[in-house]
Motif scaffolding. Structure first.
Motif, short mmCIF file in Angstrom:
data_model
loop_
_atom_site.label_atom_id
_atom_site.label_comp_id
_atom_site.label_asym_id
_atom_site.label_seq_id
_atom_site.Cartn_x
_atom_site.Cartn_y
_atom_site.Cartn_z
N LYS A 130 -10.96 66.56 25.80
CA LYS A 130 -11.17 65.32 25.42
C LYS A 130 -11.17 65.41 23.90
CE LYS A 130 -13.40 64.13 30.06
NZ LYS A 130 -14.70 63.64 30.33
N LEU A 131 -10.83 66.43 23.60
CA LEU A 131 -11.24 66.87 22.04
C LEU A 131 -12.92 66.39 21.19
CD1 LEU A 131 -8.49 65.40 19.35
CD2 LEU A 131 -9.05 68.19 20.39
N ARG A 132 -14.23 67.68 22.48
CA ARG A 132 -14.99 66.74 22.43
C ARG A 132 -15.32 67.95 22.55
NH1 ARG A 132 -17.12 62.24 26.79
NH2 ARG A 132 -15.41 60.84 24.72
N ARG A 133 -16.94 67.82 21.86
CA ARG A 133 -18.16 69.00 21.00
C ARG A 133 -18.99 68.62 22.04
NH1 ARG A 133 -17.29 73.39 16.10
NH2 ARG A 133 -15.10 73.30 17.42
N TYR A 134 -19.58 69.76 22.63
CA TYR A 134 -20.91 69.83 22.64
C TYR A 134 -21.82 70.53 22.39
CZ TYR A 134 -19.50 66.67 26.33
OH TYR A 134 -18.33 66.26 27.29
N LEU A 135 -22.91 69.80 21.67
CA LEU A 135 -24.09 71.16 20.72
C LEU A 135 -25.81 70.79 21.37
CD1 LEU A 135 -22.17 69.74 18.99
CD2 LEU A 135 -22.46 71.74 17.26
N PHE A 150 -14.15 65.85 18.52
CA PHE A 150 -13.04 66.06 16.85
C PHE A 150 -11.70 66.07 16.45
CE2 PHE A 150 -13.17 69.38 20.37
CZ PHE A 150 -12.49 69.78 20.26
N LYS A 151 -11.16 66.02 15.46
CA LYS A 151 -10.13 65.70 15.14
C LYS A 151 -8.98 66.87 14.40
CE LYS A 151 -7.51 62.36 12.18
NZ LYS A 151 -7.69 61.60 11.21
N LEU A 152 -7.92 66.62 15.44
CA LEU A 152 -6.85 67.86 14.55
C LEU A 152 -6.26 67.69 13.69
CD1 LEU A 152 -7.18 70.41 18.17
CD2 LEU A 152 -8.19 70.84 16.45
N PRO A 153 -5.55 68.70 13.16
CA PRO A 153 -5.44 70.35 13.10
C PRO A 153 -6.77 70.37 11.86
CG PRO A 153 -3.86 69.56 11.90
CD PRO A 153 -4.40 68.05 12.36
N ALA A 154 -7.62 71.73 12.46
CA ALA A 154 -8.03 72.09 11.93
C ALA A 154 -7.40 72.22 9.95
CB ALA A 154 -8.86 74.40 11.78
N ARG A 170 -13.02 68.07 11.64
CA ARG A 170 -13.85 66.92 11.39
C ARG A 170 -14.59 66.48 12.83
NH1 ARG A 170 -12.42 60.57 9.30
NH2 ARG A 170 -12.11 60.18 11.15
N LEU A 171 -15.55 66.06 13.26
CA LEU A 171 -16.77 65.92 14.09
C LEU A 171 -17.27 64.38 14.08
CD1 LEU A 171 -17.86 66.82 17.00
CD2 LEU A 171 -20.15 67.91 15.47
N THR A 172 -17.03 64.06 14.61
CA THR A 172 -17.47 62.94 14.73
C THR A 172 -18.47 62.29 15.84
OG1 THR A 172 -15.59 62.03 14.14
CG2 THR A 172 -16.60 60.26 14.94
N THR A 173 -19.91 61.94 15.55
CA THR A 173 -20.93 61.93 16.24
C THR A 173 -21.68 59.92 16.03
OG1 THR A 173 -22.64 62.46 14.93
CG2 THR A 173 -21.21 63.87 16.69
N ASN A 188 -18.86 64.37 9.36
CA ASN A 188 -19.01 66.38 9.70
C ASN A 188 -18.01 66.94 9.75
OD1 ASN A 188 -22.17 66.08 8.23
ND2 ASN A 188 -21.91 65.13 10.26
N TYR A 189 -17.80 67.79 8.70
CA TYR A 189 -16.69 69.02 9.15
C TYR A 189 -17.85 70.11 9.44
CZ TYR A 189 -13.05 66.21 7.04
OH TYR A 189 -11.91 65.42 6.75
#
Length: 216
Positions: A130-135, A150-154, A170-173, A188-189
Motif C-alpha cells: 500500500k506504500l504506507r508507513r506507520y510510526l 510514501f512515494k517512490l522512488p527514493a 516523500r511522506l504524505t500525512t 515531508n521527506y
C-alpha cells in the motif's frame, strides 16, 4: 569508565549522540598528531556534552569519560559500557498497535520479536503493498501514532526526523480540518529506511516536534 549504581538515564537518541561525539574524537586521533588540534576537538566534545544536556554529578562523570578516549578500542569499550544506561523504547504489544490504528483495515503489523527496543527512538514499519508507513513514538507515558503514504522512488534529501542527508521518500500525512469533512495534508521527506533513520536520531525532541507538527 567507572560503574555507578544509578538507574538508566540515556534515551536511545542520547546514546546515538554519544556515538557521534565518540567518533569525532576517534577521527581526530586517526587524522592528526597535533596535540593542540586533538585538545581542541576534546574541548568541543566536552562543550557539546555539557551544553546539550542536564546531568546529575554521577551521570556527568560517566559521560565525560568519553573526552579522555585515546583510540578506537577505548571508544568501543566506552560505548559498550554506556549501553547499560540506555532507557529502551517502551515495549509495545500487538494489541496496542491495533488500538492505535483501529480505523485501519487489514493493518499490516511488524514482527515485534525481531525489534531491539534498545536501538530505536521511535517505532516504524511499512506496508510495501500500500506504500504506507506507520510510526509510533512515546508521549506522556503512552504512545502517539501516525500513518502516511510514501512515494517512490527514493531521492537524496534531508530527513525531517533525523535531519541527516540520505535517501528519502516523500511522506504524505493528513489530519481532520476544522471544517467537518475536510483534511489538512502535510508533505515531508523522511528516510527511505526507517531503521537507518533510527540510527541517525540524536535528538528525540526533533522527532516529537515532527509528530506534533503533522498531527495538527
Amino acid at each position: 569508565m567507572e560503574k555507578q549504581l544509578i538507574k538508566p538515564f540515556l534515551t536511545v537518541a542520547n546514546y546515538r549522540f554519544m556515538e557521534q561525539q565518540t567518533d569525532k574524537i576517534i577521527r581526530a586521533l586517526a587524522t592528526t598528531k597535533d596535540k593542540n588540534v586533538i585538545l581542541a576537538v576534546r574541548g568541543i566534545v566536552k562543550s557539546e556534552l555539557i551544553d546539550s544536556f542536564t546531568w546529575s554529578d554521577e551521570e556527568e562523570k560517566i559521560v565525560q569519560s568519553l573526552i579522555d578516549i585515546n583510540d578506537r578500542a577505548e571508544g568501543e569499550v566506552f560505548l559498550e559500557q554506556l549501553k547499560t544506561y540506555i532507557i529502551p523504547f517502551k515495549a509495545v504489544e500487538t494489541s496496542k498497535l491495533k488500538s492505535l490504528f483501529k480505523k485501519e483495515k487489514k493493518l499490516k503489523l511488524p514482527n515485534l520479536e525481531e525489534i531491539d527496543f534498545q536501538q530505536i527512538s521511535y517505532l516504524a514499519w511499512d506496508d510495501p503493498g500500500k506504500l504506507r508507513r506507520y510510526l509510533v513514538m512515546e508521549q506522556d507515558k503512552g504512545f502517539k501514532a501516525l500513518k502516511g503514504t510514501f512515494k517512490l522512488p527514493a531521492t537524496q534529501g534531508i530527513c525531517a526526523l533525523c535531519n541527516q542527508h540520505t535517501e528519502v521518500v516523500r511522506l504524505t500525512t493528513s489530519v481532520k480540518g476544522e471544517v467537518p469533512g475536510t483534511f489538512t495534508k502535510h508533505y515531508n521527506y523522511v528516510c527511505a529506511d526507517s531503521q537507518l533513520c533510527n540510527q541517525h536520531v540524536t535528538d528525540i525532541e526533533k522527532v516529537s516536534a515532527f509528530f506534533d507538527r503533522v498531527t495538527k
